[in-house]
Design an enzyme around this catalytic site. Sequence first.
Site, PDB file in Angstrom:
ATOM      1  N   THR A   1      37.199  34.261  32.546  1.00  0.00           N
ATOM      2  CA  THR A   1      37.402  34.247  34.018  1.00  0.00           C
ATOM      3  C   THR A   1      36.153  32.995  34.768  1.00  0.00           C
ATOM      4  O   THR A   1      34.706  33.678  34.417  1.00  0.00           O
ATOM      5  CB  THR A   1      37.022  35.529  34.519  1.00  0.00           C
ATOM      6  OG1 THR A   1      38.364  35.867  34.852  1.00  0.00           O
ATOM      7  CG2 THR A   1      36.818  35.381  36.333  1.00  0.00           C
TER       8      THR A   1
ATOM      9  N   ARG B   1      50.291  42.455  35.354  1.00  0.00           N
ATOM     10  CA  ARG B   1      49.240  43.388  35.513  1.00  0.00           C
ATOM     11  C   ARG B   1      48.132  43.147  36.289  1.00  0.00           C
ATOM     12  O   ARG B   1      48.056  41.693  36.725  1.00  0.00           O
ATOM     13  CB  ARG B   1      48.508  43.405  33.854  1.00  0.00           C
ATOM     14  CG  ARG B   1      46.916  43.915  34.206  1.00  0.00           C
ATOM     15  CD  ARG B   1      46.109  42.834  33.339  1.00  0.00           C
ATOM     16  NE  ARG B   1      44.279  43.445  33.742  1.00  0.00           N
ATOM     17  CZ  ARG B   1      43.746  42.786  33.839  1.00  0.00           C
ATOM     18  NH1 ARG B   1      44.140  41.427  34.102  1.00  0.00           N
ATOM     19  NH2 ARG B   1      42.607  43.215  33.339  1.00  0.00           N
TER      20      ARG B   1
ATOM     21  N   GLY C   1      44.416  42.508  37.450  1.00  0.00           N
ATOM     22  CA  GLY C   1      42.611  42.873  37.159  1.00  0.00           C
ATOM     23  C   GLY C   1      42.336  42.647  38.054  1.00  0.00           C
ATOM     24  O   GLY C   1      42.366  43.102  39.174  1.00  0.00           O
ATOM     25  N   ASP C   2      40.543  42.534  37.940  1.00  0.00           N
ATOM     26  CA  ASP C   2      39.345  42.809  38.754  1.00  0.00           C
ATOM     27  C   ASP C   2      39.245  41.815  39.624  1.00  0.00           C
ATOM     28  O   ASP C   2      39.265  41.945  41.241  1.00  0.00           O
ATOM     29  CB  ASP C   2      38.843  43.508  37.811  1.00  0.00           C
ATOM     30  CG  ASP C   2      38.201  41.810  36.936  1.00  0.00           C
ATOM     31  OD1 ASP C   2      38.941  41.591  35.953  1.00  0.00           O
ATOM     32  OD2 ASP C   2      36.947  41.738  36.738  1.00  0.00           O
TER      33      ASP C   2
HETATM   34  N1  ASP Z   1      38.376  40.331  34.607  1.00  0.00           N
HETATM   35  C1  ASP Z   1      39.354  38.939  34.068  1.00  0.00           C
HETATM   36  C2  ASP Z   1      40.162  40.014  33.474  1.00  0.00           C
HETATM   37  O1  ASP Z   1      40.108  40.930  33.305  1.00  0.00           O
HETATM   38  C3  ASP Z   1      38.595  38.479  32.428  1.00  0.00           C
HETATM   39  C4  ASP Z   1      37.890  37.744  32.137  1.00  0.00           C
HETATM   40  O2  ASP Z   1      36.998  38.077  33.363  1.00  0.00           O
HETATM   41  O3  ASP Z   1      38.059  36.988  31.548  1.00  0.00           O
HETATM   42  O4  ASP Z   1      41.144  39.702  33.953  1.00  0.00           O
END
Ligand code: ASP
Length: 463
Positions: A216, A244, A246-247
């Site tokens: 990310t 899904r 994510g954060d």
């Molecule tokens: N935080 C991201 C997610 O879980 C992945 C990442 O930071 O690479 O979607």
Amino acid sequence: MSSEPLFKPTLILHGGAGAIHRSALPPALYARYHASLLSYLRSTKHLLENGATALDAAVHAVSLMEDDELFNCGRGSVFTSAGTIEMEASVMVTSSVPSRDVTNEHAGFKRGAGVIGIKNVRHPIRLARNLLRQTGQDANGNPVDTDGGGGSMHSQLAGPYVEDLARKWGLEFKPDEWFWTKQRWEEHRRGLNKDETDSHSTLMADGAHTYPSQGTVGCVCLDQWGDLAVATSTGGLTNKFPGRVGDSPTLGAGFWAEAWDVDVGDAIPPSIGLRRITMPTTGGKSIWDMTLADCLPGPSSFLRGTFEPSDSQLNSPLLSYQPYIDQKPSLPRRKRRAVAVSGTGNGDSFLRTAAARTACAMARFSKTTVSLADAVSAVAGADGELQRSAGRRWNKTSEGMGGMIGIEAEFDDEDTASSSVLRRGKVVLDFNCGGMYRAYIEDLDGEEIERVMVFKEPYSSDR
Ligand code: ASP
């Protein structure tokens, strides 16, 4: 917008964080990351120094990374378990300058916005920015770029509805092939052939497990007017389930920005006392028949504290004392603290710990002053909240792994008079795993140093 710069602009960028091993990062690959990060750092800094807002600068940096296959966002996004690409992005803004809350161009925005499950939009971060600008809806339920809608526009929207908005807003679309990259496809195929616990890991020659970089990207900027913005973009986790969330598009988990006022000095009460006066006569009326308020220069509501003449003063036959107030009381002195953070790593852990807001709330609500740097370490540093949330699974899967970047800025109203000296924000970061790709401007006693790093120690070409 105030034309006088108040702050020296600054910024920090991240690529992914995770169990990145030196043995999996040969010099040629490192050189590619280094070149990309340095060039995005420089071009974003250039924008900030030439008057760009923090929001435009952060979106610029992330757009560049979305076009760079090295990073897990936009073109370099990872695949879901179904072999599709579902991207997520977000932006959030705040200001360290109190008056700008009501006058700045951010005032018409929502504070934060995230987009989820995005397909084929070349720059999901621009879609997130457009959503941030929409605060209302017209009679037909269409978003409008004004405040007239009473804040009825949502803070998170998912595809495919939000992709229709992207089309209306004229954002660029690319076909599936444009997003297909060999490296991400191979990571996806390899992952499908493994069991659940190690579906993401690869065993290195030194016996350690490494996980595909959770790449990310994010950027936090402070502009010359004291505004802060964070922009974050991702393809998510390799082989995540379709659908899904994510954060990275979730407020408080993978990104956050907020500002608050703090008292930095007590109110100064008026100074009250008795002054000897020459009063040959009071016409038979005792001066003590006058109320204290009668003697005060301003409204009695300014009065703080008590006035108690001594018995001898009260009984003096000469009536030669008068109560006085020497100065107006002042309100408590205040300063404003503003923070913005972006995270990268195992997003499910960031969600479970509300990692980004937790760090900012520690800085805001702790009884003693806690810097953003310490708060970020308490969440994303070694043995911090994220790591502890993984429990027994720590180091067995990618759970709990991650890092966070941010900027803290302070504005003290009292400094306004001496504002020929630009204020400075503080860039912060920490991570609990092998490495985090990052680039930032370090302020060493006023000297600005560009840093591009992956590990805790500088990269060395000999292993
Ligand atoms: N935080 C991201 C997610 O879980 C992945 C990442 O930071 O690479 O979607």
